[in-house]
Design a protein around this motif. Structure first.
Motif, PDB file in Angstrom:
ATOM      1  N   ILE A   1       0.842  -1.208   0.000  1.00  0.00           N
ATOM      2  CA  ILE A   1       0.000   0.000   0.000  1.00  0.00           C
ATOM      3  C   ILE A   1       0.872   1.251   0.000  1.00  0.00           C
ATOM      4  CG2 ILE A   1      -1.604   1.375   1.404  1.00  0.00           C
ATOM      5  CD1 ILE A   1      -2.765  -1.400   2.343  1.00  0.00           C
ATOM      6  N   GLY A   2       1.860   1.276   0.898  1.00  0.00           N
ATOM      7  CA  GLY A   2       2.746   2.434   0.965  1.00  0.00           C
ATOM      8  C   GLY A   2       3.487   2.656  -0.335  1.00  0.00           C
TER       9      GLY A   2
ATOM     10  N   ALA B   1       2.982   5.908  -2.761  1.00  0.00           N
ATOM     11  CA  ALA B   1       4.137   6.768  -3.011  1.00  0.00           C
ATOM     12  C   ALA B   1       4.467   6.847  -4.500  1.00  0.00           C
ATOM     13  CB  ALA B   1       5.341   6.246  -2.228  1.00  0.00           C
ATOM     14  N   ARG B   2       4.383   5.719  -5.205  1.00  0.00           N
ATOM     15  CA  ARG B   2       4.680   5.726  -6.649  1.00  0.00           C
ATOM     16  C   ARG B   2       3.615   6.519  -7.414  1.00  0.00           C
ATOM     17  NH1 ARG B   2       9.179   5.166  -8.677  1.00  0.00           N
ATOM     18  NH2 ARG B   2       8.595   3.854 -10.390  1.00  0.00           N
ATOM     19  N   ALA B   3       2.381   6.523  -6.926  1.00  0.00           N
ATOM     20  CA  ALA B   3       1.335   7.317  -7.574  1.00  0.00           C
ATOM     21  C   ALA B   3       1.614   8.810  -7.424  1.00  0.00           C
ATOM     22  CB  ALA B   3      -0.029   6.967  -6.990  1.00  0.00           C
ATOM     23  N   ILE B   4       2.228   9.189  -6.312  1.00  0.00           N
ATOM     24  CA  ILE B   4       2.545  10.599  -6.067  1.00  0.00           C
ATOM     25  C   ILE B   4       3.878  10.992  -6.702  1.00  0.00           C
ATOM     26  CG2 ILE B   4       3.049  12.314  -4.279  1.00  0.00           C
ATOM     27  CD1 ILE B   4       1.188  10.634  -2.426  1.00  0.00           C
TER      28      ILE B   4
ATOM     29  N   GLY C   1      13.927   8.348  -3.358  1.00  0.00           N
ATOM     30  CA  GLY C   1      14.177   8.485  -1.923  1.00  0.00           C
ATOM     31  C   GLY C   1      12.896   8.664  -1.136  1.00  0.00           C
ATOM     32  N   LEU C   2      12.012   9.516  -1.630  1.00  0.00           N
ATOM     33  CA  LEU C   2      10.737   9.736  -0.942  1.00  0.00           C
ATOM     34  C   LEU C   2       9.861   8.489  -1.010  1.00  0.00           C
ATOM     35  CD1 LEU C   2       9.889  13.392  -2.031  1.00  0.00           C
ATOM     36  CD2 LEU C   2      10.788  12.610   0.171  1.00  0.00           C
ATOM     37  N   VAL C   3       9.879   7.804  -2.147  1.00  0.00           N
ATOM     38  CA  VAL C   3       9.109   6.559  -2.287  1.00  0.00           C
ATOM     39  C   VAL C   3       9.600   5.534  -1.272  1.00  0.00           C
ATOM     40  CG1 VAL C   3       8.603   4.620  -3.835  1.00  0.00           C
ATOM     41  CG2 VAL C   3       8.549   6.964  -4.712  1.00  0.00           C
ATOM     42  N   ASN C   4      10.914   5.425  -1.131  1.00  0.00           N
ATOM     43  CA  ASN C   4      11.473   4.464  -0.171  1.00  0.00           C
ATOM     44  C   ASN C   4      11.140   4.836   1.269  1.00  0.00           C
ATOM     45  OD1 ASN C   4      12.535   2.907  -2.231  1.00  0.00           O
ATOM     46  ND2 ASN C   4      14.500   3.943  -2.195  1.00  0.00           N
ATOM     47  N   VAL C   5      11.135   6.125   1.566  1.00  0.00           N
ATOM     48  CA  VAL C   5      10.776   6.578   2.917  1.00  0.00           C
ATOM     49  C   VAL C   5       9.327   6.204   3.231  1.00  0.00           C
ATOM     50  CG1 VAL C   5      10.313   8.648   4.304  1.00  0.00           C
ATOM     51  CG2 VAL C   5      12.502   8.406   3.122  1.00  0.00           C
TER      52      VAL C   5
END
Length: 173
Positions: A9-10, A14-17, A25-29
């Motif tokens: 889900i996360g 994140a990939r959609a955003i 980096g933000l996707v991994n966070v």
């Protein structure tokens, strides 16, 4: 919700955003923070102690707000320097809040107001393990990753997941 589903889900959210590789980096966070609250299962104790402590402070609004500060600070030190602390904090908080939300929609719920209250909020929309949701999540991630749809694939997949949860809420409501 089980931990792997939280991670899916996360990742999808994140990939959609942030679909671009430059924003990995933000996707991994977000992905990391979407699974971190379940580390409370490593706390000592079993049986009734486990049921009382699981989904406690690590999944409360206060707990995720504080943990997001720590994760953002560490992430800025070890690899997400291209973003401001505020951006990394919001990404961390977003990941943690996806975890809290998807635990709220289960029968078991979570203690979102800990340590101020021991009220367990539960919306009883989905079962803790939902293979249909997992298929939607994996499918959406694969469509976004393996096709030319990219960001659109992630976003359509996110919409399908939202529709699935909404449909479950209507059916169980």
């Amino acid at each position: 919700m089980d931990t792997p589903t939280h991670g899916l889900i996360g990742r999808l959210a994140a990939r959609a955003i942030w679909p671009d590789k430059a924003q990995a980096g933000l996707v991994n966070v977000v992905t990391l923070c979407s699974v971190l609250p379940d580390l409370d299962v490593l706390l000592p104790g079993g049986g009734l102690e486990y049921l009382v402590s699981h989904r406690g402070i690590s999944q409360s609004f206060l707990g995720v707000g504080l943990m997001a500060l720590v994760v953002a600070w560490v992430a800025r030190k070890v690899g997400v320097q291209a973003r401001s602390f505020g951006q990394v904090y919001l990404a961390s908080l977003f990941g943690f809040l996806t975890h809290v939300f998807f635990d709220l929609v289960t029968t078991f719920g979570t203690l979102v107001f800990t340590p101020f209250s021991d009220y367990r909020m539960a919306w009883d929309v989905l079962f803790i393990i939902d293979p249909y949701l997992d298929v939607l999540l994996v499918g959406a991630l694969l469509v976004g990753w393996l096709t030319r749809l990219g960001a659109m694939g992630y976003r359509v997949g996110g919409g399908l997941v939202a529709g699935y949860v909404l449909a479950a809420a209507v059916i169980t409501g």
